[in-house]
Design an enzyme around this catalytic site. Structure first.
Site, PDB file in Angstrom:
ATOM      1  N   GLY A 114     -30.988 -19.258  10.397  1.00 52.11           N
ATOM      2  CA  GLY A 114     -29.044 -18.455  10.700  1.00 52.11           C
ATOM      3  C   GLY A 114     -29.646 -17.124  11.018  1.00 52.11           C
ATOM      4  N   HIS A 129     -16.083  -8.251   7.345  1.00 61.44           N
ATOM      5  CA  HIS A 129     -15.339  -7.662   7.317  1.00 61.44           C
ATOM      6  C   HIS A 129     -14.047  -8.352   6.935  1.00 61.44           C
ATOM      7  CE1 HIS A 129     -17.597  -9.472  10.675  1.00 61.44           C
ATOM      8  NE2 HIS A 129     -16.670 -10.482  10.664  1.00 61.44           N
ATOM      9  N   HIS A 167     -14.765   1.908  34.734  1.00 58.61           N
ATOM     10  CA  HIS A 167     -15.994   1.327  35.674  1.00 58.61           C
ATOM     11  C   HIS A 167     -16.712   2.802  34.661  1.00 58.61           C
ATOM     12  CE1 HIS A 167     -18.852  -0.438  38.436  1.00 58.61           C
ATOM     13  NE2 HIS A 167     -18.140   1.004  39.195  1.00 58.61           N
TER      14      HIS A 167
HETATM   15  C1  LIG Z   1     -29.590  -9.002   4.962  1.00 52.80           C
HETATM   16  C2  LIG Z   1     -28.010  -9.796   5.496  1.00 52.80           C
HETATM   17  C3  LIG Z   1     -27.301  -8.903   6.160  1.00 52.80           C
HETATM   18  C4  LIG Z   1     -25.759  -9.134   6.678  1.00 52.80           C
HETATM   19  N1  LIG Z   1     -25.627  -8.613   7.692  1.00 52.80           N
HETATM   20  C5  LIG Z   1     -24.319  -8.777   7.612  1.00 52.80           C
HETATM   21  C6  LIG Z   1     -23.368  -7.979   8.832  1.00 52.80           C
HETATM   22  O1  LIG Z   1     -23.763  -7.754   9.299  1.00 52.80           O
HETATM   23  N2  LIG Z   1     -21.906  -8.390   9.040  1.00 52.80           N
HETATM   24  C7  LIG Z   1     -21.048  -8.752   8.287  1.00 52.80           C
HETATM   25  O2  LIG Z   1     -20.152  -9.304   8.724  1.00 52.80           O
HETATM   26  N3  LIG Z   1     -21.738  -8.922   7.082  1.00 52.80           N
HETATM   27  C8  LIG Z   1     -23.552  -9.738   7.211  1.00 52.80           C
HETATM   28  N4  LIG Z   1     -23.310  -9.907   5.789  1.00 52.80           N
HETATM   29  C9  LIG Z   1     -22.410 -10.278   4.312  1.00 52.80           C
HETATM   30  C10 LIG Z   1     -22.350  -9.307   3.902  1.00 52.80           C
HETATM   31  O3  LIG Z   1     -23.582  -8.899   3.432  1.00 52.80           O
HETATM   32  C11 LIG Z   1     -21.231 -10.178   2.646  1.00 52.80           C
HETATM   33  O4  LIG Z   1     -20.429 -11.192   3.604  1.00 52.80           O
HETATM   34  C12 LIG Z   1     -20.298  -9.348   1.827  1.00 52.80           C
HETATM   35  O5  LIG Z   1     -21.200  -8.229   1.492  1.00 52.80           O
HETATM   36  C13 LIG Z   1     -19.337 -10.125   1.391  1.00 52.80           C
HETATM   37  O6  LIG Z   1     -18.740  -9.289   0.501  1.00 52.80           O
HETATM   38  P1  LIG Z   1     -18.366  -9.414  -0.795  1.00 52.80           P
HETATM   39  O7  LIG Z   1     -17.218  -8.516  -0.802  1.00 52.80           O
HETATM   40  O8  LIG Z   1     -17.610 -10.997  -1.451  1.00 52.80           O
HETATM   41  O9  LIG Z   1     -19.615  -9.832  -2.373  1.00 52.80           O
HETATM   42  P2  LIG Z   1     -20.317  -8.487  -2.231  1.00 52.80           P
HETATM   43  O10 LIG Z   1     -20.509  -7.652  -1.006  1.00 52.80           O
HETATM   44  O11 LIG Z   1     -21.459  -9.164  -2.787  1.00 52.80           O
HETATM   45  O12 LIG Z   1     -20.075  -7.799  -3.299  1.00 52.80           O
HETATM   46  C14 LIG Z   1     -19.455  -8.698  -4.720  1.00 52.80           C
HETATM   47  C15 LIG Z   1     -19.759  -7.890  -5.395  1.00 52.80           C
HETATM   48  O13 LIG Z   1     -19.270  -8.107  -7.065  1.00 52.80           O
HETATM   49  C16 LIG Z   1     -19.986  -7.363  -8.551  1.00 52.80           C
HETATM   50  N5  LIG Z   1     -19.855  -8.985  -9.128  1.00 52.80           N
HETATM   51  C17 LIG Z   1     -20.083  -9.748  -9.559  1.00 52.80           C
HETATM   52  N6  LIG Z   1     -19.910 -10.443 -10.636  1.00 52.80           N
HETATM   53  C18 LIG Z   1     -18.975  -9.968 -11.834  1.00 52.80           C
HETATM   54  C19 LIG Z   1     -18.699  -9.531 -12.551  1.00 52.80           C
HETATM   55  N7  LIG Z   1     -18.505 -10.548 -13.340  1.00 52.80           N
HETATM   56  N8  LIG Z   1     -17.955  -8.331 -12.546  1.00 52.80           N
HETATM   57  C20 LIG Z   1     -18.344  -7.051 -11.874  1.00 52.80           C
HETATM   58  N9  LIG Z   1     -18.835  -6.963 -10.827  1.00 52.80           N
HETATM   59  C21 LIG Z   1     -19.316  -8.234 -10.395  1.00 52.80           C
HETATM   60  C22 LIG Z   1     -21.949  -7.666  -7.351  1.00 52.80           C
HETATM   61  O14 LIG Z   1     -22.092  -7.038  -8.747  1.00 52.80           O
HETATM   62  C23 LIG Z   1     -20.724  -6.869  -6.056  1.00 52.80           C
HETATM   63  O15 LIG Z   1     -20.667  -5.467  -6.317  1.00 52.80           O
HETATM   64  C24 LIG Z   1     -25.163  -9.861   5.275  1.00 52.80           C
HETATM   65  C25 LIG Z   1     -25.976 -10.307   4.111  1.00 52.80           C
HETATM   66  C26 LIG Z   1     -27.396 -10.026   3.746  1.00 52.80           C
HETATM   67  C27 LIG Z   1     -27.445 -10.747   2.913  1.00 52.80           C
HETATM   68  N1  LIG Z   2     -25.263 -10.287  11.575  1.00 53.87           N
HETATM   69  C1  LIG Z   2     -24.450 -11.303  10.327  1.00 53.87           C
HETATM   70  O1  LIG Z   2     -23.188 -10.791  10.617  1.00 53.87           O
HETATM   71  C2  LIG Z   2     -24.855 -11.657   8.974  1.00 53.87           C
HETATM   72  C3  LIG Z   2     -25.965 -11.543   8.704  1.00 53.87           C
HETATM   73  C4  LIG Z   2     -27.154 -11.373   7.787  1.00 53.87           C
HETATM   74  C5  LIG Z   2     -26.600 -12.732   6.858  1.00 53.87           C
HETATM   75  N2  LIG Z   2     -25.029 -13.121   6.908  1.00 53.87           N
HETATM   76  C6  LIG Z   2     -24.307 -13.995   6.297  1.00 53.87           C
HETATM   77  O2  LIG Z   2     -25.206 -14.033   5.016  1.00 53.87           O
HETATM   78  C7  LIG Z   2     -25.131 -15.784   5.322  1.00 53.87           C
HETATM   79  C8  LIG Z   2     -26.697 -16.418   4.550  1.00 53.87           C
HETATM   80  O3  LIG Z   2     -27.669 -15.909   5.997  1.00 53.87           O
HETATM   81  P1  LIG Z   2     -28.709 -17.170   6.409  1.00 53.87           P
HETATM   82  O4  LIG Z   2     -29.327 -16.363   7.951  1.00 53.87           O
HETATM   83  O5  LIG Z   2     -29.144 -17.232   5.174  1.00 53.87           O
HETATM   84  O6  LIG Z   2     -27.974 -18.630   5.912  1.00 53.87           O
HETATM   85  P2  LIG Z   2     -27.201 -19.922   7.493  1.00 53.87           P
HETATM   86  O7  LIG Z   2     -26.417 -20.149   6.796  1.00 53.87           O
HETATM   87  O8  LIG Z   2     -26.343 -18.815   8.402  1.00 53.87           O
HETATM   88  O9  LIG Z   2     -28.086 -20.458   8.371  1.00 53.87           O
HETATM   89  C9  LIG Z   2     -29.407 -20.710   6.753  1.00 53.87           C
HETATM   90  C10 LIG Z   2     -30.166 -21.830   7.725  1.00 53.87           C
HETATM   91  O10 LIG Z   2     -31.656 -22.256   7.490  1.00 53.87           O
HETATM   92  C11 LIG Z   2     -31.121 -23.607   7.515  1.00 53.87           C
HETATM   93  N3  LIG Z   2     -31.614 -24.197   6.131  1.00 53.87           N
HETATM   94  C12 LIG Z   2     -30.707 -24.037   4.924  1.00 53.87           C
HETATM   95  N4  LIG Z   2     -31.983 -25.346   3.493  1.00 53.87           N
HETATM   96  C13 LIG Z   2     -33.804 -25.005   4.755  1.00 53.87           C
HETATM   97  C14 LIG Z   2     -34.871 -25.735   4.308  1.00 53.87           C
HETATM   98  N5  LIG Z   2     -34.516 -26.244   2.738  1.00 53.87           N
HETATM   99  N6  LIG Z   2     -35.468 -25.871   4.879  1.00 53.87           N
HETATM  100  C15 LIG Z   2     -35.896 -25.078   6.416  1.00 53.87           C
HETATM  101  N7  LIG Z   2     -34.295 -24.540   6.798  1.00 53.87           N
HETATM  102  C16 LIG Z   2     -33.109 -24.770   5.982  1.00 53.87           C
HETATM  103  C17 LIG Z   2     -29.800 -24.343   7.416  1.00 53.87           C
HETATM  104  O11 LIG Z   2     -29.515 -25.155   8.806  1.00 53.87           O
HETATM  105  C18 LIG Z   2     -29.326 -23.225   8.673  1.00 53.87           C
HETATM  106  O12 LIG Z   2     -30.250 -23.030  10.099  1.00 53.87           O
HETATM  107  C19 LIG Z   2     -24.319 -16.641   6.167  1.00 53.87           C
HETATM  108  O13 LIG Z   2     -23.477 -17.219   6.210  1.00 53.87           O
HETATM  109  C20 LIG Z   2     -23.912 -15.152   7.321  1.00 53.87           C
HETATM  110  O14 LIG Z   2     -22.648 -14.655   7.362  1.00 53.87           O
HETATM  111  C21 LIG Z   2     -24.561 -12.418   8.647  1.00 53.87           C
END
Ligand SMILES: Cc1cc2nc3c(=O)[nH]c(=O)nc-3n(C[C@H](O)[C@H](O)[C@H](O)COP(=O)(O)OP(=O)(O)OC[C@H]3O[C@@H](n4cnc5c(N)ncnc54)[C@H](O)[C@@H]3O)c2cc1C
Ligand SMILES: NC(=O)c1ccc[n+]([C@@H]2O[C@H](COP(=O)([O-])OP(=O)(O)OC[C@H]3O[C@@H](n4cnc5c(N)ncnc54)[C@H](O)[C@@H]3O)[C@@H](O)[C@H]2O)c1
Length: 568
Positions: free
Chosen positions: A266, A423, A550
């Site tokens: 993913g 976002h 452009h």
């Molecule tokens: C490697 C990676 C790359 C990603 N890249 C992108 C990207 O390029 N673009 C994009 O749109 N999305 C991306 N995502 C997804 C994005 O990070 C999440 O969708 C986003 O952070 C969700 O925001 P949130 O505010 O819901 O939760 P979070 O960012 O997880 O924040 C939740 C906060 O709540 C706090 N918290 C939890 N429970 C409690 C509690 N009981 N009391 C007080 N505080 C608490 C946590 O400490 C945390 O600070 C990426 C994710 C990963 C893992």
């Molecule tokens: N650029 C971005 O916006 C960005 C970047 C990173 C992460 N994210 C967010 O973070 C979330 C997590 O990302 P992700 O890449 O971990 O999840 P994902 O859901 O995008 O992809 C997970 C993949 O793992 C496969 N999979 C699941 N279990 C498996 C198993 N046991 N063995 C083999 N394959 C398996 C699924 O079929 C799927 O293709 C996503 O929902 C995404 O929206 C967003």
């Protein structure tokens, strides 16, 4: 109004710093339901960053801040609704909570945000921000290493290399900077940042407190849960944080393995494959380098529009040092130990029969994310999670076990599972604030764009072609598809980046845009013309007359809209 009570059993378990895997990072354990918090970092906050590019987006203009209530909240002394400590309390200061908090201040609401770890949550500390820093480096490395590409410009470049620690520092420094910006933007607007783990005690009541200290109970007219998510590690996989890792570890770039299996193709898997294949073996080792994808479904990148997926396979996978096993689950993964490699046992995804065993240097588990909602006290208000996600309606209002809406309680972001994007979390937060300040608002999730920041990038909004066909069949309308190529775009050709495609799925009878998918240079930036059009309900017959400068890449979309054939 504020009262104290001692830590109840429903609070997340108290832990000490020694429970953390590392002393400097956020300390989530890998099992989703046992996320824990370590001590909070001490930070000093200045207010300079109000002018920084990042916070500028979130900070309301001075003009907008002039209402009495808002000015009061600037000094941290906003006036809450009668009988409450706050108008709005948000649990979780990730991007969702942050977006809601800033909009709440703009609306004149007395606002507090509770954070149990570090401000910024996943996106800033362990997600979008550090990963894009690594991808910025991988993009440059890829370009500098591409002799053919350089020659086409008439450029000669000596062998490109990198300093792993320097790259890791870039990611870490960026995360710190953005985290400070977010914190400062809330402090400057007078949002009360309360430290500790928050949970719901009863209707319009929240308690929070640092582990080992007495909890404080506060009341709020409205409450938003914004507690986010953690990496999902399937059963049978043992994560040691060194040779079997999740994105939390990988983003620290503590080492670049020679051969890494990425489980899941993913967003995370694909973005990390871009990073690892560009960096390759660390300088000086001269070892061959390999990425092996393990994907449960029958094709890589199953979430993308199939045509875009095929193109991505041709450009992002086939020419790179990547092989793959599809249609298999990684059923057991054992970390490297005593000179033995990481061992991955694969089973057929359908029959569950053993299929293969891989021996690699490292494995990155990128199999999705699990909501972090345990210990939130939801049982106190008759709410049950569904696979850990908090059930909500289209206005993000929480639904109880009887299917009824819980008054004054909302859940946004990864914790509700509607769309796990930064976002989207922020937009849901803003939508809730609109509602609690008296204006009905329903966010159109089909207008929210997504992007994968590989080189080149992939972006999308709305429905994929199969989804659109299914909807058309159900609802009885026709769809049409049109495409344009980056090969005919002057700017793309000037950049030697002609490999790309934009695809539009639409209704020829009405001109409604159903989906847009882009693969190519700066696709992540280009998608917004389409997503804004969907959000605003703009039809193709109107947008096709919009003028584009452009030569720009945006002309790819101009061509796309112009090539659509609308009947009416
Ligand atoms: C490697 C990676 C790359 C990603 N890249 C992108 C990207 O390029 N673009 C994009 O749109 N999305 C991306 N995502 C997804 C994005 O990070 C999440 O969708 C986003 O952070 C969700 O925001 P949130 O505010 O819901 O939760 P979070 O960012 O997880 O924040 C939740 C906060 O709540 C706090 N918290 C939890 N429970 C409690 C509690 N009981 N009391 C007080 N505080 C608490 C946590 O400490 C945390 O600070 C990426 C994710 C990963 C893992
Ligand atoms: N650029 C971005 O916006 C960005 C970047 C990173 C992460 N994210 C967010 O973070 C979330 C997590 O990302 P992700 O890449 O971990 O999840 P994902 O859901 O995008 O992809 C997970 C993949 O793992 C496969 N999979 C699941 N279990 C498996 C198993 N046991 N063995 C083999 N394959 C398996 C699924 O079929 C799927 O293709 C996503 O929902 C995404 O929206 C967003």
């Amino acid at each position: 109004m504020q009262s104290s009570m001692s830590l109840s059993l429903s609070s997340p378990s108290p832990i000490t710093r020694s429970d953390c895997a590392t002393a400097d990072g956020p300390s989530y354990s890998l099992a989703p339901r046992s996320l824990r918090f370590c001590g909070l970092r001490k930070e000093t906050f200045g207010f300079k960053s109000l002018n920084s590019p990042n916070s500028a987006r979130f900070v309301p203009s001075v003009k907008k801040l002039r209402s009495k209530k808002v000015l009061a909240s600037l000094s941290g002394n906003g006036t809450p609704s009668k009988g409450f400590d706050y108008d709005l309390v948000i649990i979780g200061a990730g991007v969702g909570g942050h977006g809601a908090a800033l909009h709440a201040v703009e609306k004149g609401l007395k606002t507090a945000i509770i954070e149990g770890d570090v401000v910024g949550g996943t996106c800033v500390n362990r997600g979008c921000v550090p990963s894009k820093a690594l991808l910025a480096v991988s993009g440059r490395m890829r370009e500098l290493q591409n002799e053919h590409h350089m020659k086409a410009f008439g450029l000669q470049v000596a062998a490109a290399g990198y300093d792993r620690q320097g790259v890791a520092d870039h990611a870490n420094n960026l995360a710190s900077k953005i985290r400070n910006n977010l914190t400062n933007s809330m402090k400057a607007l007078g949002v009360d940042i309360l430290t500790g783990v928050g949970s719901i005690v009863g209707p319009q009541q929240v308690k929070y407190g640092k582990v080992g200290f007495t909890d404080t109970v506060i009341t709020a007219k409205d409450i938003i849960i914004a507690t986010g998510s953690v990496p999902l590690v399937p059963k049978g996989i043992e994560v040691d944080g060194k040779t079997v890792i999740t994105s939390d570890h990988a983003l620290k770039l503590e080492f670049v393995p020679q051969w890494i299996a990425i489980v899941g193709s993913g967003y995370i898997g694909l973005e990390f494959s871009d990073v690892y294949t560009a960096l390759g073996s660390e300088v000086g080792t001269n070892m061959p380098f390999q990425v092996t994808f393990v994907e449960a479904l029958d094709q890589l990148m199953p979430g993308f529009d199939p045509e875009i997926g095929k193109l991505a396979q041709r450009v992002l996978i086939n020419p790179r040092k990547i092989d793959s096993h599809t249609g298999v689950f990684a059923s057991k993964i054992t970390p490297a130990k005593d000179g033995k490699p990481v061992i991955i046992e694969l089973i057929d995804a359908k029959t569950k029969e053993p299929k293969d065993t891989l021996e690699v240097d490292a494995a990155l588990i990128a199999t999705g994310r699990a909501p972090f909602t345990s210990g939130l006290g939801l049982e106190n208000i008759n709410v049950e999670t569904q696979r850990g996600f908090v059930p909500v309606d289209e206005r993000m209002q929480v639904i109880d076990t009887n299917g009824k809406l819980v008054p004054h309680l909302y859940c946004i972001g990864d914790a509700n599972g509607k769309m796990m994007l930064a976002h989207a979390a922020s937009a849901q937060g803003i939508s809730v604030v609109e509602q609690v300040s008296g204006k009905d608002h329903v966010l159109n999730h089909l207008s929210i764009p997504a992007a994968c920041f590989t080189h080149p990038e992939i972006s999308m909004v709305g429905l994929t072609e199969p989804q659109a066909r299914e909807k058309a069949e159900k609802e009885g309308f026709e769809i049409s598809v049109t495409k344009t190529s980056f090969k005919a775009n002057t700017k793309a050709l000037a950049e030697n980046e002609g490999e790309g495609l934009a695809k539009l799925i639409y209704r020829p009878d009405s001109g409604e845009i159903l989906g847009v998918h882009i693969f190519g240079l700066h696709a992540a930036d280009l998608i917004h013309e389409a997503s804004n059009a969907i959000a605003l309900g703009t039809r193709i017959q109107d947008i096709k007359y919009a003028v584009h400068a452009h030569p720009t890449l945006s002309e790819v979309l101009d061509e796309l809209f112009k090539s659509a054939k609308v009947i009416s």
